[in-house]
Design a protein around this motif. Structure first.
Motif, PDB file in Angstrom:
ATOM      1  N   ALA B  46       0.843  -1.195   0.000  1.00 19.18           N
ATOM      2  CA  ALA B  46       0.000   0.000   0.000  1.00 19.18           C
ATOM      3  C   ALA B  46       0.877   1.243   0.000  1.00 19.18           C
ATOM      4  N   ILE B  47       0.453   2.251  -0.762  1.00 19.55           N
ATOM      5  CA  ILE B  47       1.236   3.485  -0.856  1.00 19.55           C
ATOM      6  C   ILE B  47       0.864   4.421   0.286  1.00 19.55           C
ATOM      7  N   PHE B  48       1.880   5.044   0.878  1.00 14.44           N
ATOM      8  CA  PHE B  48       1.684   6.015   1.961  1.00 14.44           C
ATOM      9  C   PHE B  48       2.489   7.279   1.649  1.00 14.44           C
ATOM     10  N   ASN B  49       1.906   8.418   2.022  1.00 12.49           N
ATOM     11  CA  ASN B  49       2.602   9.698   1.832  1.00 12.49           C
ATOM     12  C   ASN B  49       2.988  10.323   3.169  1.00 12.49           C
ATOM     13  N   SER B  50       2.969   9.531   4.227  1.00  9.76           N
ATOM     14  CA  SER B  50       3.159  10.098   5.570  1.00  9.76           C
ATOM     15  C   SER B  50       4.310   9.446   6.322  1.00  9.76           C
ATOM     16  N   VAL B  51       5.225   8.790   5.602  1.00 12.55           N
ATOM     17  CA  VAL B  51       6.357   8.164   6.295  1.00 12.55           C
ATOM     18  C   VAL B  51       7.307   9.252   6.790  1.00 12.55           C
ATOM     19  N   THR B  52       7.700   9.157   8.046  1.00 11.64           N
ATOM     20  CA  THR B  52       8.496  10.208   8.688  1.00 11.64           C
ATOM     21  C   THR B  52       9.647   9.601   9.473  1.00 11.64           C
ATOM     22  N   HIS B  53      10.763  10.282   9.443  1.00  9.14           N
ATOM     23  CA  HIS B  53      11.904   9.945  10.293  1.00  9.14           C
ATOM     24  C   HIS B  53      11.522  10.176  11.757  1.00  9.14           C
ATOM     25  N   ILE B  54      11.794   9.193  12.594  1.00  6.43           N
ATOM     26  CA  ILE B  54      11.498   9.338  14.028  1.00  6.43           C
ATOM     27  C   ILE B  54      12.781   9.418  14.843  1.00  6.43           C
TER      28      ILE B  54
END
Lengths: 204, 204
Positions: B46-54
């Motif tokens: 699934a495609i996501f546009n909200s992946v963030t470095h934590i």
């Protein structure tokens, strides 16, 4: 040729090498400036690469705040005043925006130090960045302490959007390429963007 | 000419217009595919546009999962199997990546449906996307229910990184432009990126 790094390999990397490597794994994000005001009325401006869409209705946005092991003016100001602004960086001022990441002492406004212009809008209590084409005013909504590393997810509710009229497409989309929106990877690498496709809603 | 939208103006926007407008306020993000496996061994992508470095040390990444008001295969699979992969989308396959956003029934693998290739690496229990140049294998670490809209911040610990060797710069940076990394704004607009500056650590 592909290379595989296991967790032990990553942990063994030299510190700065590891930061450069890991912070770019999530790819590109937008560069955004967060504006706040301290208890003496001094403005603060800081660049963030972690601003994320949280919801459209009601409208929410969030960002990741690094741990409070050292003073964090942006976070302290938001918790005190309950308001902040998010201002999209564009290619005309990304170098000034990067300069806000320097450690200025409390009492110094990064607007002045980095030659960016405060913009007051209506009675919103925190300044926007005049040079930005897409500016959002938010009220503090909630926060989550991330247990694994003490970072904090800070969420605000959108109260105000100020945008150049010619940057809104017929369907409501913001024209980011026309806005010269600046992308950022990790802490130091900046990008311009060019649209390669606007896709339809996908069906099986 | 600047236009100001207050919260009441935003709430009064037509539904799809509002989604297009609000989802692009945070600007550009990286397009990433999240891979998982269900209890029957069927792969999900699934495609996501909200992946963030934590965090970099230990290495963590996160993403925002929409509310569980409908079945969410990615989330369900992560909670059950405790593992997932994040795969950077690049310009050669962004259309196939977009197609994973269609509502395929449970039991259908988006790898097959969207003509992307599963890649197994060592004994990692979840497939990577072979076409991706930057692939991350993660173990579930923690989650936070966002109270204001029931979204969920999902955080994983990086266990494995698979990357083309020629995409790592001398200082550890991943060369995102060389990787043809794809940016995305909102749900439907894709961008290529061009580096405009690599800045030094800023000092006052």
């Amino acid at each position: 040729m592909e290379k595989t790094f296991d967790l032990a390999d990553i942990e063994a990397l030299e510190r700065f090498y590891r930061v450069n490597f890991i912070t770019k794994l999530c790819g590109i994000n937008n560069a955004n400036l967060i504006g706040t005001t301290d208890e003496n009325g001094t403005s603060n401006l800081a660049i963030f690469n972690s601003v994320t869409h949280i919801g459209a209705n009601p409208p929410f946005m969030g960002f990741i705040q690094r741990p409070l092991t050292v003073p964090r003016q942006t976070y302290d100001n938001i918790k005190r005043s309950r308001f902040f602004t998010i201002n999209q960086v564009n290619n005309s001022f990304f170098k000034k925006a990067h300069q806000t990441s320097a450690k200025y002492e409390k009492g110094v406004s990064e607007f002045e130090a980095c030659q960016l212009t405060e913009q007051k809008v209506d009675d919103f209590p925190v300044p926007f960045v005049q040079e930005s084409f897409v500016k959002i005013g938010l009220s503090f909504e909630e926060e989550h302490l991330i247990k694994c590393n003490q970072n904090i997810l800070v969420i605000g509710k959108i109260q105000k959007v100020i945008i150049s009229e010619n940057l809104i497409d017929e369907d409501g989309s913001i024209l980011l390429e026309k806005a010269n929106t600046t992308g950022v990877a990790g802490l130091n690498t900046y990008f311009e963007i060019s649209q390669i496709g606007k896709m339809k809603f996908a069906r099986p």
